[in-house]
Each structure stands twice: as structure tokens, then as C-alpha cells.
Design an enzyme around this catalytic site. Structure first.
Site, PDB file in Angstrom:
ATOM      1  N   GLY A 131       0.997  -1.197   0.056  1.00 47.57           N
ATOM      2  CA  GLY A 131       0.072  -0.121   0.046  1.00 47.57           C
ATOM      3  C   GLY A 131       0.934   1.279  -0.072  1.00 47.57           C
TER       4      GLY A 131
ATOM      5  N   ARG B  50      -5.487   4.905   9.237  1.00 46.87           N
ATOM      6  CA  ARG B  50      -6.456   5.757   9.846  1.00 46.87           C
ATOM      7  C   ARG B  50      -7.175   6.505   8.832  1.00 46.87           C
ATOM      8  NH1 ARG B  50      -4.513   9.290  14.515  1.00 46.87           N
ATOM      9  NH2 ARG B  50      -2.465   9.219  13.550  1.00 46.87           N
TER      10      ARG B  50
ATOM     11  N   ARG C 278      -5.394   5.686  16.433  1.00 44.65           N
ATOM     12  CA  ARG C 278      -4.585   4.423  15.916  1.00 44.65           C
ATOM     13  C   ARG C 278      -5.039   3.261  16.762  1.00 44.65           C
ATOM     14  NH1 ARG C 278      -0.361   8.326  16.513  1.00 44.65           N
ATOM     15  NH2 ARG C 278       0.661   9.037  14.797  1.00 44.65           N
TER      16      ARG C 278
ATOM     17  N   THR D 100       2.897  -1.412  11.019  1.00 47.57           N
ATOM     18  CA  THR D 100       1.359  -1.297  11.023  1.00 47.57           C
ATOM     19  C   THR D 100       0.983  -1.041  12.483  1.00 47.57           C
ATOM     20  OG1 THR D 100       1.388  -3.472   9.460  1.00 47.57           O
ATOM     21  CG2 THR D 100      -0.630  -2.660  10.991  1.00 47.57           C
TER      22      THR D 100
ATOM     23  N   HIS E 184       3.374   5.047  20.365  1.00 42.94           N
ATOM     24  CA  HIS E 184       3.302   6.102  19.202  1.00 42.94           C
ATOM     25  C   HIS E 184       1.712   6.487  19.045  1.00 42.94           C
ATOM     26  CE1 HIS E 184       4.013   7.357  15.128  1.00 42.94           C
ATOM     27  NE2 HIS E 184       3.052   6.361  14.603  1.00 42.94           N
TER      28      HIS E 184
HETATM   29  N1  APR Z   1      -1.286  -9.637   3.840  1.00 38.58           N
HETATM   30  C1  APR Z   1      -0.397  -8.645   2.958  1.00 38.58           C
HETATM   31  N2  APR Z   1      -1.137  -7.445   2.663  1.00 38.58           N
HETATM   32  C2  APR Z   1      -2.096  -7.248   3.424  1.00 38.58           C
HETATM   33  C3  APR Z   1      -2.868  -8.001   3.995  1.00 38.58           C
HETATM   34  C4  APR Z   1      -2.324  -9.244   4.377  1.00 38.58           C
HETATM   35  N3  APR Z   1      -3.047 -10.069   5.318  1.00 38.58           N
HETATM   36  N4  APR Z   1      -4.157  -7.331   4.402  1.00 38.58           N
HETATM   37  C5  APR Z   1      -4.007  -6.218   3.891  1.00 38.58           C
HETATM   38  N5  APR Z   1      -2.938  -6.135   3.121  1.00 38.58           N
HETATM   39  C6  APR Z   1      -2.444  -4.854   2.405  1.00 38.58           C
HETATM   40  C7  APR Z   1      -3.436  -4.237   1.675  1.00 38.58           C
HETATM   41  O1  APR Z   1      -3.948  -4.726   0.553  1.00 38.58           O
HETATM   42  C8  APR Z   1      -2.960  -3.043   1.307  1.00 38.58           C
HETATM   43  O2  APR Z   1      -2.118  -3.077  -0.031  1.00 38.58           O
HETATM   44  O3  APR Z   1      -1.891  -3.723   3.259  1.00 38.58           O
HETATM   45  C9  APR Z   1      -1.838  -2.621   2.523  1.00 38.58           C
HETATM   46  C10 APR Z   1      -1.880  -1.537   3.418  1.00 38.58           C
HETATM   47  O4  APR Z   1      -1.920  -0.332   2.432  1.00 38.58           O
HETATM   48  P1  APR Z   1      -2.691   1.031   2.731  1.00 38.58           P
HETATM   49  O5  APR Z   1      -4.082   0.731   2.713  1.00 38.58           O
HETATM   50  O6  APR Z   1      -2.329   1.779   1.777  1.00 38.58           O
HETATM   51  O7  APR Z   1      -2.169   1.569   4.057  1.00 38.58           O
HETATM   52  P2  APR Z   1      -0.997   2.145   4.485  1.00 38.58           P
HETATM   53  O8  APR Z   1      -0.970   3.773   4.514  1.00 38.58           O
HETATM   54  O9  APR Z   1       0.203   1.646   3.699  1.00 38.58           O
HETATM   55  O10 APR Z   1      -0.654   1.939   5.943  1.00 38.58           O
HETATM   56  C11 APR Z   1      -0.342   0.742   6.453  1.00 38.58           C
HETATM   57  O11 APR Z   1       0.993   1.383   8.056  1.00 38.58           O
HETATM   58  O12 APR Z   1       1.538   3.264   8.953  1.00 38.58           O
HETATM   59  C12 APR Z   1       0.718   2.353   9.174  1.00 38.58           C
HETATM   60  O13 APR Z   1      -1.474   2.975  10.436  1.00 38.58           O
HETATM   61  C13 APR Z   1      -0.891   2.662   9.129  1.00 38.58           C
HETATM   62  O14 APR Z   1      -1.651   0.185   9.794  1.00 38.58           O
HETATM   63  C14 APR Z   1      -1.328   1.199   8.687  1.00 38.58           C
HETATM   64  C15 APR Z   1      -0.157   0.702   7.990  1.00 38.58           C
END
Ligand code: APR
Length: 312
Positions: A14, A86, A92, A123, A179
Site C-alpha cells: 500500500g 487511519r 490508531r 502497522t 506512538h
Molecule cells: N497480507 C498482506 N498484505 C495485506 C494484508 C495481508 N493479510 N491485509 C492487507 N494488506 C495490504 C492491503 O492490501 C494494502 O495494500 O496492506 C496494504 C495497506 O496499504 P494502505 O491501505 O495503503 O495503508 P498504508 O497507508 O500503507 O498503512 C499501512 O501502516 O502506518 C501504518 O497506520 C498505518 O496500519 C497502517 C499501515
């Protein structure tokens, strides 16, 4: 810098995972970079895009995207960014129940392929997610570490530099604790080229900077509306990974498992650590004032609540 000859896996392709991969290539921290996600096509497409920056970055390694954990086998460092981010109005902590399930599943997959890796957890809520990885992986405490303090300190340093009108890299500052709202930006130890900021800025200015640092993530969420910060969080994860991959022994504030350090036991909390090939090689312990200790206790209470909610 040239590639470390090592393998880096980033789980979650992501916003944060993509930023991390981008910085990993531009800083050339690993020979092999693997992006993993559950959504087929996303990691493959993002990895292909990033790999095409190689001629411009002078990167000689490989970047691949996959949904198959077999491709991650033998990773030296794994960064976990998989999970929900978020949206406005969410803390969080609101992410906890969904992300704990995701992080558990990711950890099992990672451990099966890379039993010797150092895992960097991004995460949120980080302090509980890093505990989840520690419990589920069965890894020694030094090989599980959370990314929070590097980001919070970067925000703190940025705001201090702006108020001082100086180069941000000349500002050194430490943020300890959770955090979240109860984090502890240490004003007493913040300095610019060794000069204490308490002698350069007013109490009121410093209080406002501390407040803005604590809510730094929320301020970005308010603007974005559809997600949270990603560019600098990705870089902070790479800063940590780089220190491990190149055995740099950087002293960085990270969520590390405490067993008596700072008088705290049995939780992950943001403290200064030495990060090297073995992961968290040492926690840099020092004397806190009574006020700082009380503030850190608040952090501990908040982390304990989060950890209880994981059910682990
Ligand atoms: N296995 C692998 N990837 C997964 C899984 C899983 N089981 N479940 C979800 N994902 C992937 C999603 O498909 C998505 O591509 O995790 C990615 C999350 O990306 P975003 O929604 O863009 O979130 P992002 O802004 O990257 O934040 C991710 O990091 O900073 C922290 O608070 C934030 O918890 C969040 C995490």
C-alpha cells in the site's frame, strides 16, 4: 552506498509499503527487494514500476512483487506494513482488532520462510502490533522492533528546525514512549548542533512544538481524509532496515521489548536503541527526571491497554 548484498521483504504494497520500497531502491539498501500483498496484481505492478527507476537511481539489484511468501524466503529484514490505515476521526487504537488478525497471519508466513530475519513493524497501533509479532513469531526480543520513534523524532526535529530557522539535520531530538497521544518528546535533550533548544526557544514555543509533534500523524490524516502519512513513515522503516542490513549500529528511537530498562518490564516501548546486524543490539538507558518518568508511565499504561486488547 552500494547494495548490501542482502534481501529485504516489505509486506503490504500500500502507501507505506510502496514508499519503503521506493526509498530502499534509491538508498540501495538491499540486493533483493520483495513486495508482498494479499491483493494479486498490486505488488507485481508496484514492484515493476519501482524497478524501472533502477537506471536513474543506479540500483543494481532486483525488485519483485508477489502474493506468494515462498518468494520472500531467506530475507534478512522484513518490514510489515500490511493492515488498515487511519481515516479522519479514527485513533490508531481503532485499527487494532482488524490489524491484529492481519499481522498474526503475516507473521506466521514470514517466520515459515525467513526464520533468521529481523522484523520491523510499521502497522498501527505499532506498540501492540510489535508485541503481536513478538508473541506469534517466537523470535528473540532483539529481532522484533517497531517503527515509531524515528518518525516522531523526525517530525519533532522538523518543527524545531522551522521555529529556529536552521537546517533540520542539525537538530537532534528524541521522542520516547508510545506512538500516540501519550508519546514523550524530550525537550530537555533536544539540541541544535549541541546547543540546548531550551536556551533558544521560549517555553510557549516549545510547548506548541511538543503538542504538534504528538498530533503530527493526526494532522496529516485530517488533510488527506482517505488515509494516513506514508512518505516519511516508509523512509523511517528503511532508515532502520539500513542500519541492520549494513550493521551501522545507528542509535535510533524504536519500539523495543523492555525487561527492566527504565524501570519498565514486559512491554514494547519507544526507547533509544543500537540497531545493527543482530537487530536491537542494546537499549541506551539513561537517567530520566521525575516528570519524564511520570510521562513515560502514562505511555506504559496506554500500551498495556492496547496489548490487553490484542488478547495475546
Ligand atoms: N497480507 C498482506 N498484505 C495485506 C494484508 C495481508 N493479510 N491485509 C492487507 N494488506 C495490504 C492491503 O492490501 C494494502 O495494500 O496492506 C496494504 C495497506 O496499504 P494502505 O491501505 O495503503 O495503508 P498504508 O497507508 O500503507 O498503512 C499501512 O501502516 O502506518 C501504518 O497506520 C498505518 O496500519 C497502517 C499501515
Amino acid at each position: 552506498m552500494s547494495e548490501s548484498g542482502k534481501k529485504l521483504t516489505i509486506v503490504g504494497a500500500g502507501a507505506v509499503g510502496t514508499s519503503a520500497a521506493h526509498w530502499a531502491v534509491s538508498r540501495k539498501v538491499a540486493q533483493e527487494i520483495v513486495m508482498v500483498d494479499v491483493v494479486d496484481g498490486i505488488p507485481q505492478g508496484k514492484a515493476l514500476d519501482i524497478s524501472q527507476s533502477a537506471p536513474l537511481c543506479g540500483f543494481h539489484g532486483s525488485v519483485i512483487g508477489t502474493c506468494d511468501y515462498k518468494d520472500t524466503a531467506g530475507s534478512d529484514v522484513v518490514i510489515i506494513t500490511a493492515g488498515l490505515a487511519r481515516k479522519p476521526g479514527m485513533s490508531r487504537d481503532d485499527l487494532l482488532s482488524k490489524n491484529v488478525e492481519i499481522v498474526k497471519q503475516v507473521t506466521e508466513n514470514i517466520v515459515s520462510q525467513s526464520p533468521e530475519a529481523v522484523i520491523v513493524v510499521v502497522t498501527n497501533p505499532i506498540d501492540a502490533m510489535v508485541y503481536t509479532v513478538f508473541k506469534v513469531s517466537g523470535f528473540p526480543k532483539n529481532r522484533v522492533v517497531g517503527m515509531a520513534g524515528v518518525l516522531d523524532s523526525a517530525r519533532y526535529r522538523t518543527f524545531l528546525a522551522k521555529a529556529l530557522g536552521v537546517a533540520p539535520r542539525d537538530v537532534t531530538a528524541l521522542v520516547m514512549g508510545i506512538h500516540g497521544d501519550n508519546m514523550l518528546p524530550l525537550t530537555r535533550l533536544a539540541s541544535v548542533a549541541g546547543v540546548p533548544v531550551e536556551q533558544l526557544l521560549s517555553k510557549q514555543q516549545l510547548e506548541e512544538i511538543v503538542r504538534r509533534t504528538k498530533y503530527g500523524g493526526g494532522e496529516i490524516v485530517q488533510h488527506l481524509k482517505t488515509g494516513s502519512a506514508f512518505t516519511t513513515p516508509g523512509l523511517c522503516a528503511i532508515e532502520m532496515a539500513q542500519s541492520v542490513l549494513f550493521d551501522e549500529k545507528r542509535v535510533l528511537p524504536c519500539a523495543a521489548y523492555l525487561e527492566g530498562e527504565f524501570g519498565i518490564d514486559g512491554v514494547f516501548l519507544g526507547v533509544p536503541v543500537v540497531l545493527g546486524r543482530g537487530g536491537v543490539e542494546r537499549i541506551v538507558e539513561f537517567e530520566l527526571t521525575e516528570q519524564e518518568r511520570a510521562a513515560l508511565e502514562k505511555s506504559v499504561e496506554a500500551v498495556k491497554k492496547q496489548v490487553a486488547a490484542t488478547g495475546l
